[in-house]
Design a protein around this motif. Structure first.
Motif, PDB file in Angstrom:
ATOM      1  N   ARG A 344       0.845  -1.204   0.000  1.00 16.20           N
ATOM      2  CA  ARG A 344       0.000   0.000   0.000  1.00 16.20           C
ATOM      3  C   ARG A 344       0.876   1.250   0.000  1.00 16.20           C
ATOM      4  NH1 ARG A 344      -2.812   3.763  -0.799  1.00 16.20           N
ATOM      5  NH2 ARG A 344      -4.509   4.588   0.472  1.00 16.20           N
ATOM      6  N   ALA A 345       1.945   1.227   0.790  1.00 18.25           N
ATOM      7  CA  ALA A 345       2.863   2.376   0.850  1.00 18.25           C
ATOM      8  C   ALA A 345       3.645   2.529  -0.451  1.00 18.25           C
ATOM      9  CB  ALA A 345       3.820   2.209   2.021  1.00 18.25           C
ATOM     10  N   GLU A 346       3.958   1.396  -1.091  1.00 16.81           N
ATOM     11  CA  GLU A 346       4.730   1.430  -2.331  1.00 16.81           C
ATOM     12  C   GLU A 346       3.880   1.919  -3.503  1.00 16.81           C
ATOM     13  OE1 GLU A 346       7.468  -1.655  -5.034  1.00 16.81           O
ATOM     14  OE2 GLU A 346       6.689  -2.263  -3.062  1.00 16.81           O
ATOM     15  N   TYR A 347       2.587   1.607  -3.461  1.00 17.09           N
ATOM     16  CA  TYR A 347       1.686   1.979  -4.562  1.00 17.09           C
ATOM     17  C   TYR A 347       0.456   2.729  -4.019  1.00 17.09           C
ATOM     18  CZ  TYR A 347       4.493  -1.343  -7.206  1.00 17.09           C
ATOM     19  OH  TYR A 347       5.538  -1.998  -7.813  1.00 17.09           O
ATOM     20  N   PRO A 348       0.655   3.894  -3.427  1.00 17.17           N
ATOM     21  CA  PRO A 348      -0.471   4.606  -2.817  1.00 17.17           C
ATOM     22  C   PRO A 348      -1.519   5.066  -3.823  1.00 17.17           C
ATOM     23  CG  PRO A 348       1.477   6.016  -2.908  1.00 17.17           C
ATOM     24  CD  PRO A 348       1.917   4.644  -3.306  1.00 17.17           C
ATOM     25  N   ASP A 349      -1.109   5.308  -5.058  1.00 16.96           N
ATOM     26  CA  ASP A 349      -2.061   5.768  -6.069  1.00 16.96           C
ATOM     27  C   ASP A 349      -2.812   4.617  -6.731  1.00 16.96           C
ATOM     28  OD1 ASP A 349      -1.305   8.405  -5.604  1.00 16.96           O
ATOM     29  OD2 ASP A 349       0.303   8.309  -7.107  1.00 16.96           O
ATOM     30  N   ASP A 350      -2.261   3.429  -6.644  1.00 23.47           N
ATOM     31  CA  ASP A 350      -2.864   2.264  -7.315  1.00 23.47           C
ATOM     32  C   ASP A 350      -3.799   1.483  -6.404  1.00 23.47           C
ATOM     33  OD1 ASP A 350      -1.332   2.981  -9.460  1.00 23.47           O
ATOM     34  OD2 ASP A 350       0.178   1.423  -9.186  1.00 23.47           O
ATOM     35  N   THR A 351      -3.554   1.542  -5.110  1.00 26.78           N
ATOM     36  CA  THR A 351      -4.323   0.746  -4.155  1.00 26.78           C
ATOM     37  C   THR A 351      -5.281   1.623  -3.359  1.00 26.78           C
ATOM     38  OG1 THR A 351      -2.528   0.941  -2.543  1.00 26.78           O
ATOM     39  CG2 THR A 351      -2.552  -1.027  -3.946  1.00 26.78           C
ATOM     40  N   VAL A 352      -6.432   1.071  -3.023  1.00 27.13           N
ATOM     41  CA  VAL A 352      -7.419   1.782  -2.204  1.00 27.13           C
ATOM     42  C   VAL A 352      -7.144   1.536  -0.739  1.00 27.13           C
ATOM     43  CG1 VAL A 352      -9.880   2.025  -1.680  1.00 27.13           C
ATOM     44  CG2 VAL A 352      -9.136   1.618  -4.037  1.00 27.13           C
ATOM     45  N   GLU A 353      -7.105   0.274  -0.356  1.00 28.18           N
ATOM     46  CA  GLU A 353      -6.796  -0.095   1.022  1.00 28.18           C
ATOM     47  C   GLU A 353      -6.587  -1.608   1.092  1.00 28.18           C
ATOM     48  OE1 GLU A 353      -9.879   0.437   3.886  1.00 28.18           O
ATOM     49  OE2 GLU A 353     -11.439  -0.384   2.600  1.00 28.18           O
ATOM     50  N   TYR A 354      -6.060  -2.058   2.220  1.00 29.90           N
ATOM     51  CA  TYR A 354      -5.995  -3.483   2.511  1.00 29.90           C
ATOM     52  C   TYR A 354      -6.798  -3.710   3.786  1.00 29.90           C
ATOM     53  CZ  TYR A 354      -2.484  -2.094   5.964  1.00 29.90           C
ATOM     54  OH  TYR A 354      -1.846  -1.491   7.015  1.00 29.90           O
ATOM     55  N   ARG A 355      -7.347  -4.908   3.952  1.00 29.38           N
ATOM     56  CA  ARG A 355      -8.182  -5.174   5.119  1.00 29.38           C
ATOM     57  C   ARG A 355      -8.273  -6.681   5.349  1.00 29.38           C
ATOM     58  NH1 ARG A 355     -11.281  -2.563   0.958  1.00 29.38           N
ATOM     59  NH2 ARG A 355     -12.610  -4.063  -0.155  1.00 29.38           N
ATOM     60  N   GLY A 356      -8.550  -7.049   6.594  1.00 33.12           N
ATOM     61  CA  GLY A 356      -8.695  -8.462   6.904  1.00 33.12           C
ATOM     62  C   GLY A 356      -8.640  -8.729   8.390  1.00 33.12           C
ATOM     63  N   ARG A 357      -8.749 -10.005   8.725  1.00 28.51           N
ATOM     64  CA  ARG A 357      -8.648 -10.504  10.093  1.00 28.51           C
ATOM     65  C   ARG A 357      -8.066 -11.904  10.032  1.00 28.51           C
ATOM     66  NH1 ARG A 357     -14.194 -10.876  13.047  1.00 28.51           N
ATOM     67  NH2 ARG A 357     -12.895 -12.050  14.514  1.00 28.51           N
ATOM     68  N   GLY A 358      -7.238 -12.252  11.012  1.00 31.03           N
ATOM     69  CA  GLY A 358      -6.727 -13.612  11.055  1.00 31.03           C
ATOM     70  C   GLY A 358      -6.012 -13.970   9.775  1.00 31.03           C
ATOM     71  N   LEU A 359      -6.491 -15.022   9.099  1.00 28.49           N
ATOM     72  CA  LEU A 359      -5.874 -15.432   7.838  1.00 28.49           C
ATOM     73  C   LEU A 359      -6.830 -15.278   6.669  1.00 28.49           C
ATOM     74  CD1 LEU A 359      -3.538 -18.429   8.769  1.00 28.49           C
ATOM     75  CD2 LEU A 359      -2.911 -16.243   7.715  1.00 28.49           C
ATOM     76  N   VAL A 360      -7.556 -14.181   6.644  1.00 26.72           N
ATOM     77  CA  VAL A 360      -8.320 -13.782   5.460  1.00 26.72           C
ATOM     78  C   VAL A 360      -8.033 -12.300   5.232  1.00 26.72           C
ATOM     79  CG1 VAL A 360     -10.395 -13.447   6.891  1.00 26.72           C
ATOM     80  CG2 VAL A 360     -10.584 -13.535   4.392  1.00 26.72           C
ATOM     81  N   TRP A 361      -7.436 -11.988   4.087  1.00 27.45           N
ATOM     82  CA  TRP A 361      -7.029 -10.625   3.795  1.00 27.45           C
ATOM     83  C   TRP A 361      -7.305 -10.295   2.331  1.00 27.45           C
ATOM     84  CZ3 TRP A 361      -5.225  -6.968   7.201  1.00 27.45           C
ATOM     85  CH2 TRP A 361      -4.976  -7.430   8.505  1.00 27.45           C
ATOM     86  N   GLY A 362      -7.419  -9.006   2.081  1.00 26.87           N
ATOM     87  CA  GLY A 362      -7.603  -8.541   0.723  1.00 26.87           C
ATOM     88  C   GLY A 362      -6.944  -7.196   0.526  1.00 26.87           C
ATOM     89  N   ILE A 363      -6.540  -6.933  -0.709  1.00 21.62           N
ATOM     90  CA  ILE A 363      -6.029  -5.608  -1.067  1.00 21.62           C
ATOM     91  C   ILE A 363      -6.793  -5.145  -2.292  1.00 21.62           C
ATOM     92  CG2 ILE A 363      -4.088  -6.634  -2.360  1.00 21.62           C
ATOM     93  CD1 ILE A 363      -2.481  -4.064  -1.544  1.00 21.62           C
ATOM     94  N   GLU A 364      -7.361  -3.943  -2.194  1.00 15.45           N
ATOM     95  CA  GLU A 364      -8.238  -3.419  -3.241  1.00 15.45           C
ATOM     96  C   GLU A 364      -7.485  -2.439  -4.131  1.00 15.45           C
ATOM     97  OE1 GLU A 364     -12.397  -0.845  -3.735  1.00 15.45           O
ATOM     98  OE2 GLU A 364     -11.796  -1.595  -1.755  1.00 15.45           O
ATOM     99  N   PHE A 365      -7.711  -2.564  -5.437  1.00 18.87           N
ATOM    100  CA  PHE A 365      -7.047  -1.703  -6.413  1.00 18.87           C
ATOM    101  C   PHE A 365      -8.030  -0.709  -7.018  1.00 18.87           C
ATOM    102  CE2 PHE A 365      -4.429  -5.471  -6.156  1.00 18.87           C
ATOM    103  CZ  PHE A 365      -3.142  -4.966  -6.175  1.00 18.87           C
TER     104      PHE A 365
END
Length: 423
Positions: A344-365
C-alpha cells in the motif's frame, strides 16, 4: 515458471460453460499436500486459496487422512442419512466437548445437507417458522449461497440474476462502513422498523457475515456487531451469523463472532468443518428454537460419515490445546498485514486499502481490472490466489491455517512480485 499447454479439450467440450476457477488457473491439477498443489506435469503451486476456505488444515492433512483411511478400511458406514452412527456420535461428543462447552454455547446441532447453502436455507426456514414472519434482512455485498433462498439474501447482482425469477422476502441494509461513516450505525434500519409506513414488514431474522469474503473482505467492527445484536434483541428478530467461510478458525477464534462477545441465535457452518474438504455443514441454534417436526427438513446426504470422522479428528488435533491455533493464526495474519501495508505504501495511487482478520485478507485496487491481472501473474509465478468484491477488484488471500511461516513468506514475496509486474 514455464508451463506447457495442458490438454483441456475434454473440459472445454464436455463440461458446462459455467465452470469458473479453471479458467483462471488453466492447468490440470493432479495431487496436493499441505499448502502445495501439483499439476499433471509436475509444476508446483503454493496455495493461497485453500478450497475457498474449505481446507483450513491444508490438503491431505496426514492426521486427518490416517483417521479417514482407518475408518474406510474397517468398512465404517459411509452413507447414513440421519441414522445414528458411531462416527456421528464421535463427532457430536467432540464438538460439544471441544467447541461448545468451553465457549458456553448452548446450541443444538442440525445436519441440513452437505453444503453451505443447505445450512443457510435451513436457517432461514427455521427463523420464519419460529417467528411466523417472512422477511429476512441481509446486508450490502453479502454472499450466502446460490440456491434461491440464499440468493435472496445475497447482494451480488450477477449472481442474483442467475436465479431467473424474482428473489423475494429479503431486504438489504448497509453493511458496516458502507456509507463511509457518514451516518450513525443502523439509523436507517431502525427508522424503517419504527415507521409503519416504511413498507418493511417486521423481519423474522437478520443474517450477517462478520467478514464478507466474496463481497470484498469487508470486516465488520466488533462494536457494529454488538449493536446489531442489540437491535435484533430489541425488535424481536433472530440473529443469524453465516460463519461458513470465516468459521473454523479462519479469523482466529473458532467462531468469527467470538471477538465481538455476542451469541447469535443461529449459526451456519460448513466449508472447513469436515477438516478434509469433504461436504459437510451444520446449522446451530439455541434449544428454544428447535421447533422442527421429525423429517420436516431433510436431505439424502446430510449424514456424510467420513466427514464426521475427519471433522472429529480436526477438532481433537487443532482445538484441544487452548488458544494455540488462534495465536498461530493471528501471528500469521500479522505477517500478511505487514506485507500488504508495505505494498500500500509502495503503490499509494494504485491501491485503495488493505483489510482483513486472522488469515483472510484482501487488497483493493483503484483499477477494477488490476486484481485479475495480479491473480493471473501470480498463477504464472506459481501462486494460487483469487479475487473478490462486486467487480473482482480485490485480491483475496486465504491460505491454510497450517501454512508455515516460510511458505507464507514465499507466497507473499510472489504476490509482491505480481503486483509490481502488473503496475
Amino acid at each position: 515458471m514455464t508451463i506447457t499447454q495442458p490438454d483441456l479439450s475434454v473440459f472445454e467440450t464436455l463440461e458446462s460453460e459455467v465452470r469458473s476457477y479453471c479458467r483462471g488457473w488453466p492447468t490440470v491439477f493432479d495431487r496436493a499436500q499441505g499448502s502445495r498443489m501439483f499439476d499433471e506435469d509436475g509444476h508446483e503451486y503454493l496455495d493461497f486459496f485453500a478450497g475457498a476456505g474449505s481446507l483450513n488444515y491444508g490438503h491431505n492433512n496426514p492426521v486427518l487422512k490416517r483417521a479417514l483411511i482407518d475408518y474406510i478400511e474397517r468398512d465404517g458406514v459411509t452413507h447414513g442419512l440421519d441414522m445414528s452412527t458411531t462416527a456421528k456420535r464421535a463427532f457430536l461428543e467432540t464438538f460439544q466437548n471441544v467447541v461448545l462447552r468451553p465457549r458456553d454455547l448452548p446450541y443444538k446441532v442440525m445436519f441440513p445437507g452437505p453444503t453451505g447453502t443447505n445450512a443457510v436455507e435451513s436457517a432461514l426456514k427455521l427463523a420464519r417458522k419460529v417467528k411466523g414472519r417472512e422477511s429476512i434482512v441481509s446486508f450490502t455485498n453479502a454472499f450466502h449461497g446460490m440456491s434461491l433462498g440464499s440468493l435472496a439474501v445475497t447482494g451480488n447482482a450477477f449472481k442474483r440474476a442467475g436465479a431467473g425469477i424474482p428473489l423475494v422476502h429479503g431486504t438489504p441494509m448497509p453493511f458496516d462502513n458502507y456509507l463511509d461513516g457518514r451516518t450513525p450505525d443502523f439509523i436507517w434500519f431502525e427508522r424503517l422498523l419504527e415507521d409503519s409506513g416504511s413498507g418493511l414488514n417486521t423481519p423474522a431474522a437478520v443474517i450477517v457475515e462478520t467478514v464478507q469474503g466474496e463481497g470484498g473482505i469487508n470486516v465488520a467492527r466488533t462494536e457494529w456487531l454488538r449493536k446489531l445484536a442489540d437491535v435484533c434483541e430489541r425488535w424481536d428478530m433472530l440473529l443469524i451469523v453465516d460463519d461458513i467461510q470465516m468459521g473454523c478458525g479462519r479469523t482466529g477464534a473458532f467462531f468469527s463472532f467470538e471477538e465481538a462477545g455476542i451469541t447469535p441465535d443461529i449459526v451456519t457452518v460448513s466449508k472447513s468443518i469436515s477438516g478434509y474438504g469433504m461436504p459437510m455443514s451444520l446449522c446451530l441454534f439455541k434449544p428454544e428454537l428447535d421447533v422442527w417436526e421429525p423429517g420436516e427438513h431433510n436431505g439424502t446426504f446430510r449424514g456424510n460419515n467420513p466427514a464426521f470422522v475427519t471433522a472429529a479428528a480436526a477438532l481433537e488435533t487443532y482445538w484441544t490445546d487452548g488458544p494455540a491455533m488462534e495465536k498461530q493464526t493471528l501471528a500469521r495474519g500479522q505477517q500478511i498485514e505487514e506485507t500488504l501495508s508495505a505494498l500500500r505504501a509502495e503503490y499509494p495511487d494504485d491501491t485503495v486499502e488493505y483489510r482483513g482478520r486472522g488469515l483472510v485478507w484482501g487488497i483493493e485496487f483503484r483499477d477494477k481490472e488490476r486484481a485479475s491481472k495480479v491473480a493471473k501473474r501470480a498463477f504464472e509465478l506459481g501462486l494460487l490466489i483469487e479475487t473478490s468484491g462486486p467487480e473482482s477488484e480485490v485480491v483475496k488471500l486465504l491460505p491454510a491455517l497450517t501454512i508455515t511461516t516460510e511458505e507464507l513468506d514465499e507466497g507473499l514475496r510472489t504476490l509482491a512480485r505480481a503486483v509490481r509486474e502488473t503496475a
